[in-house]
Motif scaffolding. Structure first.
Motif, PDB file in Angstrom:
ATOM      1  N   LYS A 248      -0.057   2.177   8.081  1.00 50.90           N
ATOM      2  CA  LYS A 248       0.961   1.247   7.297  1.00 50.90           C
ATOM      3  C   LYS A 248       2.485   1.507   7.389  1.00 50.90           C
ATOM      4  O   LYS A 248       2.604   2.749   8.196  1.00 50.90           O
ATOM      5  CB  LYS A 248       0.486   1.779   5.942  1.00 50.90           C
TER       6      LYS A 248
ATOM      7  N   ASN B 233      -6.496  -1.937   5.486  1.00 56.63           N
ATOM      8  CA  ASN B 233      -5.146  -1.675   4.792  1.00 56.63           C
ATOM      9  C   ASN B 233      -5.039  -0.934   3.586  1.00 56.63           C
ATOM     10  O   ASN B 233      -4.096  -0.692   2.939  1.00 56.63           O
ATOM     11  CB  ASN B 233      -4.744  -3.108   4.642  1.00 56.63           C
TER      12      ASN B 233
ATOM     13  N   ASN C  85       0.738  -1.200   0.013  1.00 57.42           N
ATOM     14  CA  ASN C  85       0.109   0.052  -0.026  1.00 57.42           C
ATOM     15  C   ASN C  85       1.105   1.244   0.023  1.00 57.42           C
ATOM     16  O   ASN C  85       0.569   2.181   0.809  1.00 57.42           O
ATOM     17  CB  ASN C  85      -0.970   0.013   1.323  1.00 57.42           C
TER      18      ASN C  85
ATOM     19  N   CYS D 202      -6.110   4.012   8.244  1.00 55.74           N
ATOM     20  CA  CYS D 202      -5.145   3.037   7.492  1.00 55.74           C
ATOM     21  C   CYS D 202      -3.778   3.226   8.309  1.00 55.74           C
ATOM     22  O   CYS D 202      -3.024   4.239   8.105  1.00 55.74           O
ATOM     23  CB  CYS D 202      -4.787   3.064   6.021  1.00 55.74           C
TER      24      CYS D 202
ATOM     25  N   HIS E 201      -4.352  -8.420   0.992  1.00 54.63           N
ATOM     26  CA  HIS E 201      -4.323  -7.256   0.505  1.00 54.63           C
ATOM     27  C   HIS E 201      -4.771  -7.284  -0.974  1.00 54.63           C
ATOM     28  O   HIS E 201      -5.628  -6.227  -1.492  1.00 54.63           O
ATOM     29  CB  HIS E 201      -3.086  -6.651   0.506  1.00 54.63           C
TER      30      HIS E 201
END
Length: 674
Positions: free
Chosen positions: A483, A454, A33, A481, A420
């Protein structure tokens, strides 16, 4: 053996750092991502001139051959898992070799007693890990210094007492004569010779803790001379006592100083083991950040010293494995063979990655990189080849432990990437969201709903699954999110990205929290209040860029709204240190007196967000269960349905990692097929 473990084992941290550097410059991302906005981070430095034909060719090679990208990942995991295997072996070999010296003075002591004493020390060592090392770390340097001085003194004594001509052994001529006269046996003996250098080289892996100058000074003027005199002194002793090859180190200690040296040796062994255990915690933490290890609970053992962490599950796992090695082998020579293979493998992996960094990142010519690889890589391969012959004599332990960890890491990374991919392919269309109108076809209840996902773009499938079964949601909706990006650290002022999702009337936002692979998710402020403050700041400043953003969106059709939902009106919310401390207080003042807030000339949407905060915040987390497709092979079914399912079930839940109160938590279950 003890003086080989005087420094922390951090080689794998360097392995991951080099790999992350390659990912940034060559597009070998293992984190799915990533965004273009990540490249604007201050730590995301792509230094150097424009790509040369050599660096471009190497990048193009990996872009065209996904299998080689996967092979490079496996190669990196090999080095990492060998370092973790070192974390299992070092406590066992250090403590057992230290304790075994007492048998020279207490001859009636049975081997089983030595093993029991070593196991007790190991259990105590691992049991104290949750207290951290910051309270006793001030003693580490003095103990190691005393230990090195003891080695130096004993070495000098043995040289002058037994054989003062041992200095001639420094000539490389004797090495060549030895290899020529022994042939294959001499080559195989390199598997034991390598133990003379392992442990010392890890000083240069501590550049994150000490300056290069301090490491050079310590190595040149203390560590290297001490070890050189120690080995020469032991060789001088053996030149007169050929029959005392076993435990020659303790037998070479003068009678009058045996017990003081034994006590210092035991403490030095515990410090060396402690350093490796702490390094293993750091390695596992970075693996979790890079989606290569199941999520585990990370505890900070010091509020003042950054990076001192404790991982309970990993700690007890290392303890059990170290105890098993100690009880099962009971032989430091066999442990040394396994340890030598593990360390030399890590060194070779690091050398190969460094050669790639020289071409892709530093833009060096091919000749320099190849020469570096040939010089250092050939020496390391020579030692590795000798260590491989020791596999039946104990080196199989390093292969077994590293293979198990490699399987776990690769399967977890594979399952995470597939998850994902499923989320991306099944996210809710933004056109469908817009067609539902401002209420999204649901009953909008007071409060703020935080949907964790995600995805950095679009609406996650878990949200669509939730509203399908329960067509009601909160007045303010935020897709959160968390990350990791391919940099070591992300500064606080660049941590949060806030953007709007869909039309303004829908009341939907996206909040992206960015962390580096060495960052730790431990906020020293209230996330809810900081998020609300960021949303208000975003809404208040949005009008200033509304016309520009409208022109930007006008260049694209409605079908393109979904693709750009996180790039339009994106704002980085930064908080200076003094503002961060006032964040919680400011929000409480705002929400306690709406009339006073109106005097601040806040917009209607800002007041709506503050009122929603008063009604409460709810966390919505997705519980995804992976299943292999029916036509999948038996290996894939075993990996996904058995191994990955077991790891997912036993990994730490996201709500525990984020410390979410059970009263504010909603979990949505979903099954995805890979």
């Amino acid at each position: 053996m003890l003086y080989q473990k005087i420094v922390a084992e951090n080689s794998s941290c360097g392995t991951f750092a080099l790999y992350s550097l390659l990912c940034r410059h060559a597009g070998l991302s293992i984190l799915p991502n990533q965004q273009a906005a990540d490249e604007k981070l201050s730590e995301y430095v792509t230094e150097g001139s424009a790509d040369t034909w050599r660096s471009s060719a190497l990048k193009s090679f990996f872009e065209k051959h996904p299998r080689f990208r996967k092979g490079l990942l496996i190669f990196v995991l090999l080095g990492t898992c060998m370092a973790i295997a070192d974390g299992v072996l070092t406590p066992a070999i250090s403590v057992l070799s230290a304790v075994s010296g007492v048998k020279l003075k207490i001859t009636e002591l049975h081997e089983n007693h030595i093993v029991i004493i070593s196991c007790v020390i190991l259990v105590g060592l691992f049991s104290l890990q949750h207290y951290g090392t910051h309270k006793v770390a001030f003693m580490f340097a003095p103990i190691v210094t005393v230990w090195l001085l003891c080695l130096t003194g004993i070495g000098v004594y043995n040289i002058f007492w037994w054989n003062s001509h041992i200095f001639h052994a420094l000539s490389p001529i004797y090495m060549l004569k030895f290899l020529k006269s022994t042939g294959v046996e001499g080559w195989i003996s390199l598997g034991g010779v390598v133990l003379a250098i392992t442990g010392v080289e890890t000083m240069f892996a501590n550049l994150g803790h000490f300056s290069p100058l301090s490491i050079r000074i310590a190595f040149t003027f203390l560590v290297y001379p001490s070890l050189l005199l120690t080995y020469m002194g032991e060789a001088a002793f053996l030149s007169k006592h050929h029959e005392d090859i076993e435990r020659s180190f303790y037998k070479a200690i003068p009678e009058t100083v045996f017990w003081p040296v034994f006590i210092v040796a035991t403490f030095a062994a515990m410090i060396g083991s402690q350093a490796v255990i702490s390094a293993t915690f750091s390695i596992i933490s970075q693996c979790c950040a890079l989606n290569c290890f199941p999520h585990v609970r990370i505890i900070h053992t010091s509020s003042k010293i950054y990076g001192q962490i404790y991982i309970p599950e990993v700690n007890w796992m290392l303890m059990c494995l170290s105890l098993a090695v100690t009880i099962g082998l009971r032989d430091t020579s066999m442990m040394g063979h396994a340890y030598g293979l593990a360390v030399t493998t890590v060194m070779f992996v690091t050398t190969c990655l460094m050669a790639m960094v020289m071409i892709i990142v530093w833009k060096q010519n091919t000749f320099t990189a190849v020469a570096f690889l040939l010089v250092f890589g050939s020496m390391e391969l020579l030692y590795i080849s000798a260590c491989i012959f020791k596999v039946p004599e104990g080196a199989w332990i390093a292969l077994t432990v590293s293979s198990i960890f490699m399987a776990v890491m690769y399967i977890w990374n594979y399952g995470t990437m597939k998850k994902h991919q499923f989320d991306v392919e099944n996210k809710v269309s933004m056109n469908r969201i817009v067609s539902l109108g401002p209420s999204l076809g649901m009953v909008r209840v007071p409060g703020i709903g935080l949907v964790y996902t995600n995805l950095v773009t679009g609406v996650p499938a878990v949200f669509g699954h939730f509203v399908t079964n329960l067509p009601a949601f909160h007045q303010v909706l935020v897709f959160v999110c968390i990350k990791y990006v391919q940099v070591p650290y992300v500064c606080e002022k660049e941590r949060i990205l806030i953007s709007r999702v869909g039309p303004k009337e829908c009341g939907m936002f996206r909040c992206i929290l960015r962390y580096g692979y060495k960052d730790l998710q431990q906020e020293n402020y209230n996330f809810e209040n900081r998020l609300v403050s960021g949303l208000v700041q975003f809404v208040e400043t949005e009008e200033q860029t509304a016309s520009k953003a409208t022109d930007f969106c006008g260049e694209f059709g409605n079908s393109d709204i979904e693709a750009f939902d996180s790039s339009v009106h994106t704002t980085t919310i930064s908080y200076p240190e003094e503002d961060r401390a006032r964040c919680s207080c400011d929000i409480q003042v705002m929400t306690s007196d709406i009339g006073r807030v109106e005097s601040f000339l806040l917009k209607d949407e800002s007041l709506q967000i503050l009122k929603a905060k008063e009604s409460g915040v709810t966390y919505v987390l997705g519980h995804s269960y992976a299943k292999s497709k029916k036509p999948s092979s038996i290996f894939k079914k075993f990996a996904i349905d058995v191994v990955y399912a077991f790891l997912s079930k036993n990994s730490t839940e996201p709500n525990i990692l984020m410390k979410v109160s059970p009263t504010s938590l909603l979990e949505v279950g979903m099954i995805y097929y890979v």
